[in-house]
Scaffold this motif. Structure first.
Motif, PDB file in Angstrom:
ATOM      1  N   ARG A   5       6.112   4.828 -10.003  1.00  0.00           N
ATOM      2  CA  ARG A   5       5.884   3.402 -10.229  1.00  0.00           C
ATOM      3  C   ARG A   5       6.377   2.618  -9.021  1.00  0.00           C
ATOM      4  NH1 ARG A   5       8.054   2.683 -16.394  1.00  0.00           N
ATOM      5  NH2 ARG A   5       6.642   4.188 -17.296  1.00  0.00           N
ATOM      6  N   ILE A   6       5.486   1.814  -8.467  1.00  0.00           N
ATOM      7  CA  ILE A   6       5.914   1.004  -7.330  1.00  0.00           C
ATOM      8  C   ILE A   6       6.356  -0.377  -7.780  1.00  0.00           C
ATOM      9  CG2 ILE A   6       4.490   2.271  -5.713  1.00  0.00           C
ATOM     10  CD1 ILE A   6       2.556  -0.073  -5.717  1.00  0.00           C
ATOM     11  N   VAL A   7       6.169  -0.670  -9.077  1.00  0.00           N
ATOM     12  CA  VAL A   7       6.612  -1.951  -9.637  1.00  0.00           C
ATOM     13  C   VAL A   7       7.391  -1.674 -10.906  1.00  0.00           C
ATOM     14  CG1 VAL A   7       5.842  -4.143 -10.625  1.00  0.00           C
ATOM     15  CG2 VAL A   7       4.587  -3.167  -8.747  1.00  0.00           C
ATOM     16  N   GLN A   8       8.541  -2.284 -11.016  1.00  0.00           N
ATOM     17  CA  GLN A   8       9.341  -2.223 -12.239  1.00  0.00           C
ATOM     18  C   GLN A   8       9.311  -3.617 -12.859  1.00  0.00           C
ATOM     19  OE1 GLN A   8      10.868   0.523 -13.469  1.00  0.00           O
ATOM     20  NE2 GLN A   8      10.086   1.733 -11.759  1.00  0.00           N
ATOM     21  N   GLY A  42       2.285   3.086 -14.290  1.00  0.00           N
ATOM     22  CA  GLY A  42       2.299   4.355 -13.579  1.00  0.00           C
ATOM     23  C   GLY A  42       0.972   4.773 -12.986  1.00  0.00           C
ATOM     24  N   GLU A  43      -0.007   3.882 -12.985  1.00  0.00           N
ATOM     25  CA  GLU A  43      -1.302   4.245 -12.403  1.00  0.00           C
ATOM     26  C   GLU A  43      -1.215   4.251 -10.878  1.00  0.00           C
ATOM     27  OE1 GLU A  43      -4.886   2.678 -13.912  1.00  0.00           O
ATOM     28  OE2 GLU A  43      -4.047   2.304 -15.893  1.00  0.00           O
ATOM     29  N   ALA A  44      -2.066   5.022 -10.262  1.00  0.00           N
ATOM     30  CA  ALA A  44      -2.080   5.141  -8.802  1.00  0.00           C
ATOM     31  C   ALA A  44      -2.647   3.869  -8.174  1.00  0.00           C
ATOM     32  CB  ALA A  44      -2.927   6.335  -8.389  1.00  0.00           C
ATOM     33  N   VAL A  45      -2.154   3.564  -6.991  1.00  0.00           N
ATOM     34  CA  VAL A  45      -2.622   2.386  -6.257  1.00  0.00           C
ATOM     35  C   VAL A  45      -4.119   2.498  -5.983  1.00  0.00           C
ATOM     36  CG1 VAL A  45      -2.400   1.108  -4.094  1.00  0.00           C
ATOM     37  CG2 VAL A  45      -0.369   1.965  -5.238  1.00  0.00           C
ATOM     38  N   GLN A  46      -4.576   3.698  -5.632  1.00  0.00           N
ATOM     39  CA  GLN A  46      -5.991   3.892  -5.356  1.00  0.00           C
ATOM     40  C   GLN A  46      -6.850   3.587  -6.583  1.00  0.00           C
ATOM     41  OE1 GLN A  46      -3.569   6.038  -4.764  1.00  0.00           O
ATOM     42  NE2 GLN A  46      -3.649   6.672  -2.620  1.00  0.00           N
ATOM     43  N   GLU A  47      -6.384   4.002  -7.757  1.00  0.00           N
ATOM     44  CA  GLU A  47      -7.133   3.765  -8.994  1.00  0.00           C
ATOM     45  C   GLU A  47      -7.193   2.272  -9.321  1.00  0.00           C
ATOM     46  OE1 GLU A  47      -9.354   4.120 -12.358  1.00  0.00           O
ATOM     47  OE2 GLU A  47      -9.051   5.563 -10.750  1.00  0.00           O
ATOM     48  N   VAL A  48      -6.070   1.588  -9.166  1.00  0.00           N
ATOM     49  CA  VAL A  48      -6.032   0.142  -9.444  1.00  0.00           C
ATOM     50  C   VAL A  48      -6.935  -0.592  -8.457  1.00  0.00           C
ATOM     51  CG1 VAL A  48      -4.551  -1.897  -9.499  1.00  0.00           C
ATOM     52  CG2 VAL A  48      -3.746   0.251 -10.478  1.00  0.00           C
TER      53      VAL A  48
END
Length: 173
Positions: A5-8, A42-48
């Motif tokens: 996760r890059i954002v909490q 928890g999704e990937a940056v590429q997917e978002v």
């Protein structure tokens, strides 16, 4: 598959972002809120990025901006900057000209009409200011000064109260 996760998000921040994602009038804010929620899940940056049809760099920039504004409320952290657009100089000029023209009769300018029309106002403004003005701009100027135009209603000819006599239908036998 979950990624790091890059954002909490705190509980309150998550609730605020969910509210924005469900019903904000600003589409950009909705997309930003959705992106942050998906990243926090928890999704990937590429997917978002693929889902929102933006670049990965834009997602990283959004996360960076969101985290750098920690001292602001959540809505202010994803809020868009003002987009002032082009100044309305022409419209303000047209408003002042229309106000001046409405104080005088169209006959003073050589028109046969008794009331001003959009076309007549447009022509006079173009002559005086030596610039092109659309009819819509003149109409917006009239609306801005609370001047309302009312077109005459078309009414069918009233029936003569003695129409049966005219048609020969009221003869007594």
């Amino acid at each position: 598959m979950t990624h790091r996760r890059i954002v909490q998000l705190s509980y309150r921040a998550r609730l605020t972002l969910e509210t924005i994602a469900q019903g904000s009038a600003n589409g950009r804010e909705v997309r930003r809120a959705q992106a942050l929620l998906w990243l926090a899940a928890g999704e990937a940056v590429q997917e978002v990025a693929r889902r929102l049809t933006v670049s990965r760099q834009m997602i990283y920039a959004l996360v960076d901006r969101y985290q750098s504004r920690r001292d602001l409320p959540v809505l202010a952290r994803i809020h868009d900057a003002d987009h002032p657009g082009r100044p309305a100089d022409k419209r303000h000029l047209v408003v002042s000209e229309v106000q001046a023209l409405l104080k005088q009769a169209p006959a003073d300018y050589g028109y046969r009409g008794y009331v001003w029309t959009i076309g007549m106002l447009k022509t006079q403004i173009e002559k005086k200011q030596v610039m092109s003005v659309s009819g819509d701009t003149v109409q917006r100027a009239l609306y801005e000064i609370d001047y309302r135009c009312k077109r005459p209603r078309y009414v069918l000819a009233r029936r003569d109260p003695h129409w049966q006599q005219v048609k020969g239908g009221s003869k007594l036998a």
